[in-house]
Design an enzyme around this catalytic site. Sequence first.
Site, mmCIF file in Angstrom:
data_model
loop_
_atom_site.group_PDB
_atom_site.id
_atom_site.type_symbol
_atom_site.label_atom_id
_atom_site.label_comp_id
_atom_site.label_asym_id
_atom_site.label_seq_id
_atom_site.Cartn_x
_atom_site.Cartn_y
_atom_site.Cartn_z
ATOM 1 N N LYS A 42 -12.911 1.972 -0.769
ATOM 2 C CA LYS A 42 -13.483 1.595 -2.069
ATOM 3 C C LYS A 42 -14.624 2.527 -2.490
ATOM 4 C CE LYS A 42 -12.193 -3.218 -1.391
ATOM 5 N NZ LYS A 42 -10.902 -3.104 -2.083
ATOM 6 N N ASN A 45 -13.265 5.992 -3.352
ATOM 7 C CA ASN A 45 -12.521 5.914 -4.614
ATOM 8 C C ASN A 45 -13.479 5.863 -5.808
ATOM 9 O OD1 ASN A 45 -10.246 5.704 -2.976
ATOM 10 N ND2 ASN A 45 -10.001 3.506 -3.274
ATOM 11 N N THR A 224 -14.126 -8.673 -13.151
ATOM 12 C CA THR A 224 -12.851 -8.041 -13.469
ATOM 13 C C THR A 224 -11.746 -9.097 -13.395
ATOM 14 O OG1 THR A 224 -12.544 -7.294 -11.178
ATOM 15 C CG2 THR A 224 -13.599 -5.758 -12.691
ATOM 16 N N ALA A 253 -6.916 0.490 -6.130
ATOM 17 C CA ALA A 253 -8.068 1.270 -6.609
ATOM 18 C C ALA A 253 -8.344 1.109 -8.107
ATOM 19 C CB ALA A 253 -7.944 2.760 -6.259
ATOM 20 N N ALA A 254 -7.621 0.213 -8.781
ATOM 21 C CA ALA A 254 -7.936 -0.008 -10.205
ATOM 22 C C ALA A 254 -9.370 -0.540 -10.338
ATOM 23 C CB ALA A 254 -6.942 -0.981 -10.826
ATOM 24 N N GLY A 255 -9.756 -1.432 -9.427
ATOM 25 C CA GLY A 255 -11.128 -1.966 -9.450
ATOM 26 C C GLY A 255 -12.151 -0.890 -9.146
ATOM 27 N N ASP A 256 -11.777 0.058 -8.298
ATOM 28 C CA ASP A 256 -12.702 1.154 -7.957
ATOM 29 C C ASP A 256 -12.838 2.109 -9.153
ATOM 30 O OD1 ASP A 256 -12.726 -0.025 -5.451
ATOM 31 O OD2 ASP A 256 -11.051 1.212 -4.761
ATOM 32 N N ARG A 289 -0.419 5.155 -12.037
ATOM 33 C CA ARG A 289 -0.044 6.155 -11.030
ATOM 34 C C ARG A 289 -0.158 5.525 -9.651
ATOM 35 N NH1 ARG A 289 1.068 7.858 -15.214
ATOM 36 N NH2 ARG A 289 0.789 9.939 -16.131
HETATM 37 O O1 RIB Z 1 -9.728 -0.803 -3.567
HETATM 38 C C1 RIB Z 1 -8.699 -0.120 -2.914
HETATM 39 C C2 RIB Z 1 -9.146 0.334 -1.571
HETATM 40 O O2 RIB Z 1 -9.424 -0.796 -0.772
HETATM 41 C C3 RIB Z 1 -8.129 1.119 -0.786
HETATM 42 O O3 RIB Z 1 -8.178 2.496 -1.044
HETATM 43 C C4 RIB Z 1 -8.425 0.715 0.643
HETATM 44 O O4 RIB Z 1 -8.840 1.783 1.432
HETATM 45 C C5 RIB Z 1 -9.465 -0.396 0.565
HETATM 46 O O5 RIB Z 1 -10.743 0.063 0.797
#
Ligand code: RIB
Length: 308
Positions: A42, A45, A224, A253-256, A289
């Site tokens: 996270k 990302n 979110t 990773a949409a949240g990230d 993606r």
């Molecule tokens: O938010 C997605 C992420 O959560 C992933 O990339 C995984 O590594 C976890 O940390």
Amino acid sequence: MARPEIAVVGSANLDLVVEVARIPVAGETVLGGDLRRIPGGKGANQAVAASRLGRRVAMIGRVGNDEAGAMLRAAIDSAGVDTTCLLTTQETPSGTALIAVGADGDNAIVVSPGANSRVTSADVEGAADDLAAAEVVLLGLEVPVEAAAAAARCARGTVVLNPAPAPAAVLPPELLDRVDVIVPNQTELATMARHAGLSPIGEVDPETAVALARGLPVAAAVVTLGAAGAMVVTPAEATHVPAPAVVPVDTTAAGDAFCGALADALVDGADLVEAAEWAVRVGTAATLRHGAQPSLPTRAEVEHRLHT
Ligand code: RIB
């Protein structure tokens, strides 16, 4: 490198990803596609997301002294993030995430924190100059809460906490008192609300989210809501920010991406609603993606993806 606009204290994980028709329930085995190894975590990302949007970003955390650690460091470096304070742990493997991605783009994730669990307050204090210089400091909970609290102490700008994964216990007041904006998803909000003595009943819909967020001991929240966008909650107002309608391929990773974009907009001087509007667009674009870091868009790619 010049001092960062955004500093991220968080995790870096090697994501081991398998696409499945359906995420298995407990006790079930399902067959999936070929295993893919993708840079994630996270914190990393979020750092990469903000850097792709054009920000000067520093990442503070740890990877292991292993092949995964080298791969993660290279991915974060090549995204233009300053990794001077991304340390290497000798005795512990790099963080790893086991991720199943369903046909509807939804995912289930198990994280082995590994080196991320070795991030100390002293590590963070070693990055005090970057943390003090950053206009926005982004904190996550895949590293020890003591490390997040140390970062909050060093910060002079806006402190944004993404309480992910949902904390197992009440977060210390010394951390929450220094948080300007908390960015939970619905599950994380429900968990934190329980810790605060509130009892969410059933699903946390947008209206419930407002009540729960106002019960948390933080100045402002951006909750979110997945495909429904986000809810910006301050003591004075609650604003729903809808998301563009898309057919997601992978929500990992949409949240990230959302957190990285929120920080990006805050550096620009946006207010919280404007920042959430941008973050919803970037987060939605990331769902179009596959993979964590490979899905994170540049500024131009956000509009291109949402219009094609
Ligand atoms: O938010 C997605 C992420 O959560 C992933 O990339 C995984 O590594 C976890 O940390």
